[in-house]
Design a protein around this motif. Structure first.
Motif, PDB file in Angstrom:
ATOM      1  N   ASP A   9       0.829  -1.211   0.000  1.00  0.00           N
ATOM      2  CA  ASP A   9       0.000   0.000   0.000  1.00  0.00           C
ATOM      3  C   ASP A   9       0.864   1.262   0.000  1.00  0.00           C
ATOM      4  OD1 ASP A   9      -2.239  -1.619   0.057  1.00  0.00           O
ATOM      5  OD2 ASP A   9      -2.735  -1.205   2.163  1.00  0.00           O
ATOM      6  N   LEU A  10       1.934   1.260   0.787  1.00  0.00           N
ATOM      7  CA  LEU A  10       2.826   2.412   0.843  1.00  0.00           C
ATOM      8  C   LEU A  10       3.423   2.687  -0.540  1.00  0.00           C
ATOM      9  CD1 LEU A  10       4.169   4.380   3.001  1.00  0.00           C
ATOM     10  CD2 LEU A  10       6.163   2.892   2.734  1.00  0.00           C
ATOM     11  N   CYS A  25      -1.270   4.810   5.825  1.00  0.00           N
ATOM     12  CA  CYS A  25      -0.454   3.617   6.061  1.00  0.00           C
ATOM     13  C   CYS A  25       0.219   3.669   7.435  1.00  0.00           C
ATOM     14  CB  CYS A  25       0.614   3.475   4.980  1.00  0.00           C
ATOM     15  SG  CYS A  25      -0.036   3.154   3.321  1.00  0.00           S
ATOM     16  N   PHE A  26       0.114   4.819   8.108  1.00  0.00           N
ATOM     17  CA  PHE A  26       0.798   5.043   9.377  1.00  0.00           C
ATOM     18  C   PHE A  26      -0.183   5.090  10.547  1.00  0.00           C
ATOM     19  CE2 PHE A  26       3.594   6.521   6.114  1.00  0.00           C
ATOM     20  CZ  PHE A  26       4.867   6.251   6.576  1.00  0.00           C
ATOM     21  N   GLY A  41       3.377  12.019  13.937  1.00  0.00           N
ATOM     22  CA  GLY A  41       1.930  11.904  13.817  1.00  0.00           C
ATOM     23  C   GLY A  41       1.445  11.901  12.382  1.00  0.00           C
ATOM     24  N   LYS A  42       0.301  11.303  12.210  1.00  0.00           N
ATOM     25  CA  LYS A  42      -0.275  11.089  10.881  1.00  0.00           C
ATOM     26  C   LYS A  42      -0.485  12.387  10.090  1.00  0.00           C
ATOM     27  CE  LYS A  42      -3.876   8.047   9.191  1.00  0.00           C
ATOM     28  NZ  LYS A  42      -4.899   7.105   9.654  1.00  0.00           N
ATOM     29  N   LYS A  43      -0.993  13.431  10.736  1.00  0.00           N
ATOM     30  CA  LYS A  43      -1.265  14.698  10.035  1.00  0.00           C
ATOM     31  C   LYS A  43       0.033  15.351   9.560  1.00  0.00           C
ATOM     32  CE  LYS A  43      -5.648  15.031   9.794  1.00  0.00           C
ATOM     33  NZ  LYS A  43      -6.248  14.896   8.477  1.00  0.00           N
ATOM     34  N   LEU A  99       0.040  -1.393  10.661  1.00  0.00           N
ATOM     35  CA  LEU A  99       0.320   0.009  10.340  1.00  0.00           C
ATOM     36  C   LEU A  99       1.797   0.295  10.595  1.00  0.00           C
ATOM     37  CD1 LEU A  99      -2.756   1.785  11.975  1.00  0.00           C
ATOM     38  CD2 LEU A  99      -2.312   1.526   9.523  1.00  0.00           C
ATOM     39  N   ILE A 100       2.329   1.254   9.870  1.00  0.00           N
ATOM     40  CA  ILE A 100       3.725   1.640  10.066  1.00  0.00           C
ATOM     41  C   ILE A 100       3.800   2.544  11.289  1.00  0.00           C
ATOM     42  CG2 ILE A 100       5.703   2.830   9.049  1.00  0.00           C
ATOM     43  CD1 ILE A 100       4.447   2.035   6.261  1.00  0.00           C
TER      44      ILE A 100
END
Length: 107
Positions: A9-10, A25-26, A41-43, A99-100
């Motif tokens: 996916d990444l 993906c994280f 963080g994801k954002k 998840l990464i």
């Protein structure tokens, strides 16, 4: 090459320049280390990859993948709008719960 789904996916999201899907993906608390900077963080990861996609348009082609007790290691030919393209980068990932959790690039 047999890759875990999250790694596939990444690669897919990077190669389609989909910053939102890439960030998905994280984990929420993931950390990315790239070009001497830390993205927490994801954002923040989403903002970093959106900027990176705009500047470099990097495409990755997996060359090898291995897993050990502490990390997953992807070697990939990376090409785009940057000096020295293409180069081989090593993606050091910690993956948990599909998840990464962390990603660090080395050349």
């Amino acid at each position: 090459m047999d890759l875990p789904k999250i790694v596939s996916d990444l690669i897919k999201t990077q190669n389609s320049f989909d910053s939102v899907a890439y960030a998905d993906c994280f984990s929420e608390t993931a950390v990315v280390f790239d070009e001497g900077k830390t993205h927490n963080g994801k954002k923040e990861i989403e903002r970093w990859i959106a900027d990176s996609n705009e500047r470099y348009k990097a495409i990755i082609k997996p060359l090898s993948f291995e897993e050990n007790d502490t990390e997953s290691i992807l070697k990939a030919e990376t090409s785009g709008n940057f000096e020295g393209s293409p180069i081989v980068l090593t993606y050091h990932m910690k993956i948990a719960d599909e998840l990464i959790q962390s990603l660090k690039f080395t050349g």
